[in-house]
Design an enzyme around this catalytic site. Structure first.
Site, PDB file in Angstrom:
ATOM      1  N   CYS A 110       1.357  -1.350   0.171  1.00 26.68           N
ATOM      2  CA  CYS A 110       0.229   0.441   0.218  1.00 26.68           C
ATOM      3  C   CYS A 110       1.264   1.630   0.179  1.00 26.68           C
ATOM      4  CB  CYS A 110      -1.108   0.100   1.194  1.00 26.68           C
ATOM      5  SG  CYS A 110      -2.066   1.367   1.187  1.00 26.68           S
ATOM      6  N   CYS A 126      -3.976   5.619  -4.997  1.00 26.34           N
ATOM      7  CA  CYS A 126      -2.924   4.054  -5.316  1.00 26.34           C
ATOM      8  C   CYS A 126      -1.760   4.548  -5.611  1.00 26.34           C
ATOM      9  CB  CYS A 126      -4.080   3.453  -6.249  1.00 26.34           C
ATOM     10  SG  CYS A 126      -3.161   2.163  -5.785  1.00 26.34           S
TER      11      CYS A 126
HETATM   12  N1  LIG Z   1      -5.960  -2.092  -2.940  1.00 26.56           N
HETATM   13  C1  LIG Z   1      -4.725  -3.008  -2.997  1.00 26.56           C
HETATM   14  C2  LIG Z   1      -3.853  -2.375  -1.136  1.00 26.56           C
HETATM   15  C3  LIG Z   1      -3.639  -0.472  -1.172  1.00 26.56           C
HETATM   16  C4  LIG Z   1      -3.251  -0.156  -2.173  1.00 26.56           C
HETATM   17  C5  LIG Z   1      -3.070   1.483  -2.330  1.00 26.56           C
HETATM   18  N2  LIG Z   1      -3.892   1.772  -1.470  1.00 26.56           N
HETATM   19  C6  LIG Z   1      -1.304   2.140  -2.184  1.00 26.56           C
HETATM   20  O1  LIG Z   1      -1.554   3.400  -1.418  1.00 26.56           O
HETATM   21  O2  LIG Z   1      -1.090   1.634  -2.959  1.00 26.56           O
HETATM   22  C7  LIG Z   1      -4.438  -4.056  -3.551  1.00 26.56           C
HETATM   23  O3  LIG Z   1      -5.393  -5.322  -2.573  1.00 26.56           O
HETATM   24  O4  LIG Z   1      -3.298  -4.660  -3.703  1.00 26.56           O
END
Ligand SMILES: N[C@H](CCC[C@H](N)C(=O)O)C(=O)O
Length: 252
Positions: free
Chosen positions: A47, A195
Site C-alpha cells: 500500500c 493508489c
Molecule cells: N488495494 C490494494 C492495496 C492498497 C493499494 C493502495 N491503497 C496503494 O496506495 O498502493 C491491493 O489490494 O493490492
C-alpha cells in the site's frame, strides 16, 4: 476479523477508510511490520500511500532520516526529503513474469496481454500491461477516461479468473513522456482517490513499453506522485504524506 474491518471501513461507526493499517513489531528486524487490510477485509502485501504515512510517523518519532518497513511482500525503505511533508519509499523491484503477477495461465509478453473487454471485434478495453509491485496490477492504456465506466468494468476485471489473487485495475492516459494520469479501481476497495502502488505499476509499465521516461509524474484524482524506476530496477515513489489519511491512531 474481516467482518470487523469491513464494518470499520464501511463507516460504521467512524469515518471509514480504503485500507486499515495495523502496525506491529517486525519479525525481520525492520522498524516495524505494516499489516495492510483492504476495506473488504482482505490482507495484502503493498500500500504505497500508507507506506509514505507510516514512514513519516517512524522518522518523526525516532528523529530518523530513513526507515525500513516490513510487509507481507518484503521490506520497503522510507526516506525523508527536504520537505518535511514529503517522503520517498523504495518499493523494491517490479515483477513482470506471469507467475509473479500472478496470472492463471502462461503469458510470455506481459507488456500487453489478451484481456479485452467488450465485443471481440470491437473491444472497448484491450491489451493491458500487468506487473506486481508487491501487489498485482493491470494497466489499460487509454486516450480519455470519459469513454469508460470503471465502476462497472472494475469489479469484472478485479475478479477475472485470469487473476487468481484478483488485481488492482487502472486506466492510464500518457500525457507526455514524463506525465501519466490514472484512474484506479482498487482490489478489495473500489474506486479510490489515490493508489500509490498503481502509480508505481503504471510508471514501470509505461517505461517498459517505451511510452515514457523512467522518471514520471503520476496524477491521480487525489493528487500527484513522482515515480522513478531506477537503473538498479528499484521503484522510488515520492509524494505528500496524506495526513488527512491518518484519521486516528488507535494504540492498542
Ligand atoms: N488495494 C490494494 C492495496 C492498497 C493499494 C493502495 N491503497 C496503494 O496506495 O498502493 C491491493 O489490494 O493490492
Amino acid at each position: 476479523t474481516p467482518e470487523m474491518i469491513k464494518r470499520f471501513a464501511a463507516r460504521e461507526p467512524g469515518p471509514g477508510c480504503d485500507q486499515l493499517i495495523v502496525l506491529e513489531q517486525s519479525p525481520a528486524g525492520a522498524d516495524l511490520f505494516m499489516r495492510i487490510y483492504n476495506a473488504d477485509g482482505s490482507e495484502v502485501g503493498a500500500c504505497g500511500n500508507a507506506a509514505r504515512c507510516v514512514a513519516w510517523l517512524i522518522m518523526q518519532e525516532n528523529a530518523q532520516q530513513t526507515c525500513r518497513i516490513e510487509t507481507l511482500s518484503g521490506i520497503i525503505g522510507g526516506s525523508a526529503t527536504s520537505n518535511e511533508w514529503i517522503t520517498s519509499i523504495d518499493m523494491g523491484r517490479p515483477k513482470f513474469d506471469w507467475q509473479d503477477i500472478p496470472l492463471a495461465e502462461e503469458f510470455h509478453d506481459t507488456r500487453g496481454i489478451e484481456l479485452q473487454v467488450g465485443p471481440i471485434d470491437a473491444p472497448i478495453l484491450h491489451t493491458p500491461s500487468v506487473v506486481n509491485v508487491g501487489n498485482p496490477h493491470a494497466i489499460y492504456w487509454v486516450k480519455s477516461f470519459s469513454n469508460y465506466d470503471l465502476s462497472g468494468l472494475g469489479p469484472l476485471l478485479e475478479h477475472h479468473p485470469l487473476f487468481p489473487e484478483r488485481a488492482n485495475i487502472s486506466l492510464a492516459i500518457v500525457h507526455s513522456d514524463t506525465h501519466i494520469e490514472l484512474k484506479v479501481w482498487e482490489r478489495g476497495v473500489g474506486l479510490t482517490k489515490a493508489c500509490g502502488s498503481a502509480a508505481c505499476a503504471a510508471a514501470v509499465c509505461a517505461s517498459r513499453n517505451k511510452l515514457t521516461e523512467r522518471e514520471v509524474k503520476v496524477t491521480l484524482p487525489g493528487g500527484d506522485l513522482w515515480i522513478t524506476w531506477r537503473e538498479d530496477d528499484h521503484i522510488i515513489m515520492t509524494g505528500a504524506v496524506a495526513l488527512d489519511g491518518i484519521i486516528e491512531l488507535a494504540t492498542s
